[in-house]
Design an enzyme around this catalytic site. Structure first.
Site, mmCIF file in Angstrom:
data_model
loop_
_atom_site.group_PDB
_atom_site.id
_atom_site.type_symbol
_atom_site.label_atom_id
_atom_site.label_comp_id
_atom_site.label_asym_id
_atom_site.label_seq_id
_atom_site.Cartn_x
_atom_site.Cartn_y
_atom_site.Cartn_z
ATOM 1 N N THR A 353 0.849 -1.188 0.000
ATOM 2 C CA THR A 353 0.000 0.000 0.000
ATOM 3 C C THR A 353 0.886 1.240 0.000
ATOM 4 O O THR A 353 1.906 1.280 0.701
ATOM 5 C CB THR A 353 -0.949 0.015 1.212
ATOM 6 O OG1 THR A 353 -1.737 1.213 1.190
ATOM 7 C CG2 THR A 353 -0.195 -0.055 2.530
ATOM 8 N N HIS A 405 2.540 -11.917 13.955
ATOM 9 C CA HIS A 405 3.610 -12.455 14.774
ATOM 10 C C HIS A 405 3.422 -13.948 15.079
ATOM 11 O O HIS A 405 4.340 -14.617 15.569
ATOM 12 C CB HIS A 405 3.699 -11.670 16.095
ATOM 13 C CG HIS A 405 5.092 -11.553 16.632
ATOM 14 N ND1 HIS A 405 6.109 -12.386 16.245
ATOM 15 C CD2 HIS A 405 5.639 -10.698 17.533
ATOM 16 C CE1 HIS A 405 7.225 -12.059 16.878
ATOM 17 N NE2 HIS A 405 6.969 -11.029 17.666
#
Length: 434
Positions: A353, A405
């Site tokens: 993005t 994560h």
């Protein structure tokens, strides 16, 4: 011949759409391949074009939710246009005449009923006049027959009506004014039609329903925040060499490929090489499994008037700079023309993005589920940096990598972003793949 206009299928997961806007009016002439209307689903906005020349007949209004395959109108081809138009005019004239006759009859009936009710009420009032009671003393002594009849008809308390006539007498106008004021205070707002703004709760506030795409965006972003262990790492990139190379070859590139050379193609090529080194960042979590992808389908987030969409450029590792830039241009054009298809948005393994096109200096991008990471680019800004123990001015860009994560460790995420930095600061690395 009449050709039916149906809501097209845009994917197996989409069963209905909102008919957002008709580009043509009912009865207007249309040409083949001319856009007729636009539909909105929870994933795409799509234009539907005419299949033939003819006259448009609309069956479904704007703002209505319709199922895929539903007939929303038809095109009357040339052979039947004149006949259909004449029939429509006759039907419309007949309907107007019938409506006028019904309205006239209803008005006459209503007037007669009110007159009869008023006369009955007046007779009843006179009949009970022998012992009207204390509350009706003013009614007998001060009210004219017409006023008394109106008060009785609407079951009003004369003591609550302000009298403005000569000598403090109550007039018919006083009663009518009282009725208007009473109606204004007790009248409830009508129901708001679907698709229109609701009445303002207070001055300066407007309330509108979310579009299907905006609802989908909101749901996906919320799910990304709730269902992933999202973390973001940052770095800054010296864009000097990349800008020099772009300036050096920009004119020849445009002349040869008929497309402009932008920075996005540099970042996509650098991303592919970094993903090869860190396959976890190109993988998904599926239950208790990690699904690795041996291809590189990279989504490019594009802001539009309808909301954020992420079309996917497939097999970026097999594409050259010109192929990538052309793919981006093609998607932008499809988005502007409302021609983006559901298949254009599916299958991405990683997303980039670029908030820099809107002036963003730094941001924390949100994951695009089920993907495990997203790269955020930002605006290029000249800043003082230290190079070889000297302070120099360089065009710098902050970059951000948000990652899940659960599947990507911090070491991998930081090193991945560092590899992109190395390749953008030394574009020759991308050519030598080192």
């Amino acid at each position: 011949m009449a050709i039916e206009i149906k809501i097209p299928s845009v994917g197996e997961s989409v069963q209905e759409a909102i008919l957002a806007q008709w580009y043509k009016a009912d009865g207007e002439t249309v040409k083949k391949d001319e856009p007729l209307f636009v539909i909105e689903t929870d994933k795409v906005t799509l234009e539907v074009v005419a299949e033939a020349d003819g006259v448009l007949k609309i069956r479904v209004r704007e703002g209505e939710t319709v199922a895929v395959g539903k007939v929303v109108g038809e095109i009357i081809t040339e052979g039947e246009s004149a006949q259909a138009s004449e029939t429509a005019e006759k039907t419309e004239t007949a309907e107007k005449t019938e409506t006028a006759e019904k309205t006239d009859t209803a008005e006459k009936t209503d007037t007669a009923e009110k007159t009869e009710t008023a006369e009955k009420t007046d007779k009843a009032t006179r009949k009970q006049g022998a012992d009207p009671g204390p509350d009706a003393v003013r009614d007998d002594l001060d009210l004219s027959p017409s006023v008394r009849r109106l008060v009785a008809l609407h079951d009003l308390d004369p003591s609550g009506i302000e009298a403005t006539g000569p000598g403090g007498r109550m007039t018919k106008g006083d009663v009518l004014l009282h009725l208007e004021a009473k109606s204004a205070t007790t009248e409830k707002p009508s129901d708001t039609p679907a698709g229109e703004a609701k009445p303002e709760a207070e001055p300066g506030i407007e309330r509108k329903p979310m579009s299907p795409i905006r609802k989908r965006i909101a749901a996906r972003l919320l799910a990304a925040k709730q269902n992933t262990a999202s973390l973001t790492t940052f770095n800054d990139i010296d864009m000097s060499r990349c800008m020099e190379m772009r300036s050096m070859f920009k004119a020849d590139f445009k002349k040869k490929y008929d497309v402009s050379l932008g920075f996005m193609s540099f970042f996509l090529k650098a991303t592919v090489q970094a993903l090869r080194e860190f396959p976890q960042i190109n993988a998904f979590i599926d239950g208790d499994d990690i699904v690795f992808h041996h291809y590189y389908h990279i989504g490019i987030a594009v802001g539009s008037s309808k909301g954020l969409v992420v079309p996917v450029i497939r097999d970026v590792d097999r594409l050259g700079f010109a192929d990538i830039e052309q793919a981006i241009v093609d998607y932008v054009e499809k988005i502007r023309a409302n021609r983006l298809e559901l298949s254009d948005l599916e299958g991405g393994t990683f997303t980039i993005t670029n908030g820099g096109v809107f002036g963003s200096l730094l941001s924390t991008p949100i994951l695009n589920p089920p993907q495990s990471a997203i790269l955020g680019m930002h605006r290029i800004e000249k800043r003082p940096v230290v190079v070889d123990d000297e302070i120099v001015i360089r065009p710098m860009m902050y970059t951000a990598l948000s990652y899940d994560h659960r599947i990507v460790d911090g070491r991998e995420a930081v090193t991945f972003l560092k590899r992109i930095k190395e390749m953008i600061e030394n574009p020759e690395r991308m050519l030598m793949e080192v």
